[in-house]
Design a protein around this motif. Structure first.
Motif, PDB file in Angstrom:
ATOM      1  N   LEU A  53      -5.990  57.086  64.404  1.00 22.90           N
ATOM      2  CA  LEU A  53      -5.459  57.766  65.580  1.00 22.90           C
ATOM      3  C   LEU A  53      -4.748  56.786  66.511  1.00 22.90           C
ATOM      4  O   LEU A  53      -3.668  57.082  67.032  1.00 22.90           O
ATOM      5  N   ALA A  54      -5.316  55.607  66.699  1.00 23.62           N
ATOM      6  CA  ALA A  54      -4.698  54.607  67.582  1.00 23.62           C
ATOM      7  C   ALA A  54      -3.346  54.154  67.045  1.00 23.62           C
ATOM      8  O   ALA A  54      -2.377  54.034  67.805  1.00 23.62           O
ATOM      9  N   ILE A  55      -3.267  53.921  65.751  1.00 20.90           N
ATOM     10  CA  ILE A  55      -1.992  53.504  65.160  1.00 20.90           C
ATOM     11  C   ILE A  55      -0.968  54.627  65.263  1.00 20.90           C
ATOM     12  O   ILE A  55       0.207  54.386  65.572  1.00 20.90           O
ATOM     13  N   PHE A  56      -1.399  55.858  65.018  1.00 21.42           N
ATOM     14  CA  PHE A  56      -0.483  56.989  65.133  1.00 21.42           C
ATOM     15  C   PHE A  56       0.093  57.079  66.538  1.00 21.42           C
ATOM     16  O   PHE A  56       1.307  57.223  66.710  1.00 21.42           O
ATOM     17  N   ILE A  57      -0.754  56.987  67.547  1.00 16.53           N
ATOM     18  CA  ILE A  57      -0.291  57.081  68.930  1.00 16.53           C
ATOM     19  C   ILE A  57       0.642  55.927  69.273  1.00 16.53           C
ATOM     20  O   ILE A  57       1.699  56.123  69.885  1.00 16.53           O
ATOM     21  N   GLU A  58       0.281  54.721  68.857  1.00 19.78           N
ATOM     22  CA  GLU A  58       1.126  53.553  69.140  1.00 19.78           C
ATOM     23  C   GLU A  58       2.497  53.698  68.491  1.00 19.78           C
ATOM     24  O   GLU A  58       3.523  53.454  69.114  1.00 19.78           O
ATOM     25  N   PHE A  62       6.195  54.146  70.202  1.00 20.28           N
ATOM     26  CA  PHE A  62       7.210  53.164  69.827  1.00 20.28           C
ATOM     27  C   PHE A  62       8.483  53.866  69.382  1.00 20.28           C
ATOM     28  O   PHE A  62       9.585  53.480  69.756  1.00 20.28           O
ATOM     29  N   PHE A  63       8.348  54.908  68.574  1.00 23.67           N
ATOM     30  CA  PHE A  63       9.519  55.653  68.108  1.00 23.67           C
ATOM     31  C   PHE A  63      10.238  56.334  69.266  1.00 23.67           C
ATOM     32  O   PHE A  63      11.469  56.437  69.259  1.00 23.67           O
ATOM     33  N   LYS A  64       9.488  56.801  70.253  1.00 22.83           N
ATOM     34  CA  LYS A  64      10.097  57.453  71.420  1.00 22.83           C
ATOM     35  C   LYS A  64      10.932  56.464  72.234  1.00 22.83           C
ATOM     36  O   LYS A  64      11.980  56.826  72.778  1.00 22.83           O
ATOM     37  N   ARG A  65      10.471  55.207  72.317  1.00 23.43           N
ATOM     38  CA  ARG A  65      11.171  54.186  73.103  1.00 23.43           C
ATOM     39  C   ARG A  65      12.371  53.596  72.383  1.00 23.43           C
ATOM     40  O   ARG A  65      13.300  53.099  73.018  1.00 23.43           O
ATOM     41  N   LEU A  66      12.350  53.610  71.056  1.00 17.11           N
ATOM     42  CA  LEU A  66      13.385  52.938  70.271  1.00 17.11           C
ATOM     43  C   LEU A  66      14.660  53.776  70.237  1.00 17.11           C
ATOM     44  O   LEU A  66      14.645  54.950  69.870  1.00 17.11           O
ATOM     45  N   ASP A  67      15.774  53.160  70.624  1.00 19.60           N
ATOM     46  CA  ASP A  67      17.084  53.825  70.565  1.00 19.60           C
ATOM     47  C   ASP A  67      17.826  53.288  69.349  1.00 19.60           C
ATOM     48  O   ASP A  67      18.280  52.141  69.339  1.00 19.60           O
ATOM     49  N   ILE A  82      10.155  49.757  61.898  1.00 16.72           N
ATOM     50  CA  ILE A  82       9.634  51.112  62.115  1.00 16.72           C
ATOM     51  C   ILE A  82       8.583  51.531  61.085  1.00 16.72           C
ATOM     52  O   ILE A  82       7.852  52.492  61.310  1.00 16.72           O
ATOM     53  N   THR A  83       8.485  50.836  59.963  1.00 10.46           N
ATOM     54  CA  THR A  83       7.441  51.171  58.982  1.00 10.46           C
ATOM     55  C   THR A  83       6.191  50.316  59.145  1.00 10.46           C
ATOM     56  O   THR A  83       5.237  50.479  58.383  1.00 10.46           O
ATOM     57  N   TYR A 151       0.336  60.128  58.712  1.00 12.64           N
ATOM     58  CA  TYR A 151       1.230  59.332  57.875  1.00 12.64           C
ATOM     59  C   TYR A 151       2.501  60.115  57.534  1.00 12.64           C
ATOM     60  O   TYR A 151       3.603  59.592  57.662  1.00 12.64           O
ATOM     61  N   ASN A 152       2.331  61.357  57.113  1.00  8.54           N
ATOM     62  CA  ASN A 152       3.501  62.158  56.740  1.00  8.54           C
ATOM     63  C   ASN A 152       4.404  62.440  57.939  1.00  8.54           C
ATOM     64  O   ASN A 152       5.631  62.439  57.812  1.00  8.54           O
ATOM     65  N   THR A 153       3.811  62.663  59.098  1.00  5.67           N
ATOM     66  CA  THR A 153       4.593  62.886  60.313  1.00  5.67           C
ATOM     67  C   THR A 153       5.416  61.646  60.663  1.00  5.67           C
ATOM     68  O   THR A 153       6.614  61.740  60.952  1.00  5.67           O
ATOM     69  N   LEU A 154       4.771  60.489  60.630  1.00  7.67           N
ATOM     70  CA  LEU A 154       5.474  59.251  60.954  1.00  7.67           C
ATOM     71  C   LEU A 154       6.516  58.902  59.890  1.00  7.67           C
ATOM     72  O   LEU A 154       7.612  58.423  60.218  1.00  7.67           O
TER      73      LEU A 154
END
Length: 170
Positions: A53-58, A62-67, A82-83, A151-154
């Motif tokens: 859960l912690a890795i998923f949230i992090e 991170f994906f939200k901040r990355l342009d 990103i992986t 995992y599948n979502t990310l």
């Protein structure tokens, strides 16, 4: 000789009455096994769920901040960035059921041992022991299923981001 541990049919009796009974003579291994199942296996599974859960949230933040459009590095550098940590979530999702199964096998062994110590078959004791043994598999599945969804979502988000980078840097 062993001490009979079973007090009442409606109590957990031999299965959790380990302090005095199972630590006698050769039963100390089974006492350790009982604690290993309850605190070791299930504790490990709970720890793995928190890590997942912690890795998923992090990663999600991170994906939200990355342009992607303004990313200056190469596609390979972006993909590596990103992986990162996705393999940990995948490993947790794929191995948690096996850790739970290990707890179940140990719990069933403990139940059979308790039956042998008692010297007679008690249906209530057997059912309680098997039910308690199966909780480890259930918890393993409860950890694995969300981890695979994470995992599948990310992974889907990673693929979309790489396609966006390809479009932007054509």
């Amino acid at each position: 000789t062993y001490i009979k541990c079973y007090k009442k049919a409606d109590e957990y009796a031999a299965f959790y009455f380990v302090d005095r009974c199972l630590c006698e003579k050769k039963g100390y291994v089974m006492a350790w096994l009982s604690y290993a199942i309850d605190y070791g296996i299930i504790g490990l599974l709970l720890l793995l769920s928190v890590i997942s859960l912690a890795i998923f949230i992090e990663r999600w933040f991170f994906f939200k901040r990355l342009d992607i459009k303004n990313y200056k590095g190469s596609r390979r550098a972006l993909e590596i960035e990103i992986t990162r940590k996705l393999g940990i979530i995948a490993s947790i999702g794929s191995n948690a059921p096996y850790i739970g199964l290990l707890g179940t096998v140990l719990g069933i062994m403990f139940t059979f041992y308790s039956i042998g110590v008692e010297g007679y078959l008690n249906a209530t004791g057997i059912m309680v022991g098997l039910a308690l043994a199966l909780k480890a598999t259930a918890i393993g599945l409860v950890v694995a299923i969300p981890s695979i969804v994470f995992y599948n979502t990310l992974l889907r988000r990673v693929k979309v981001m790489l396609l966006e980078w390809d479009d932007a840097h054509g």
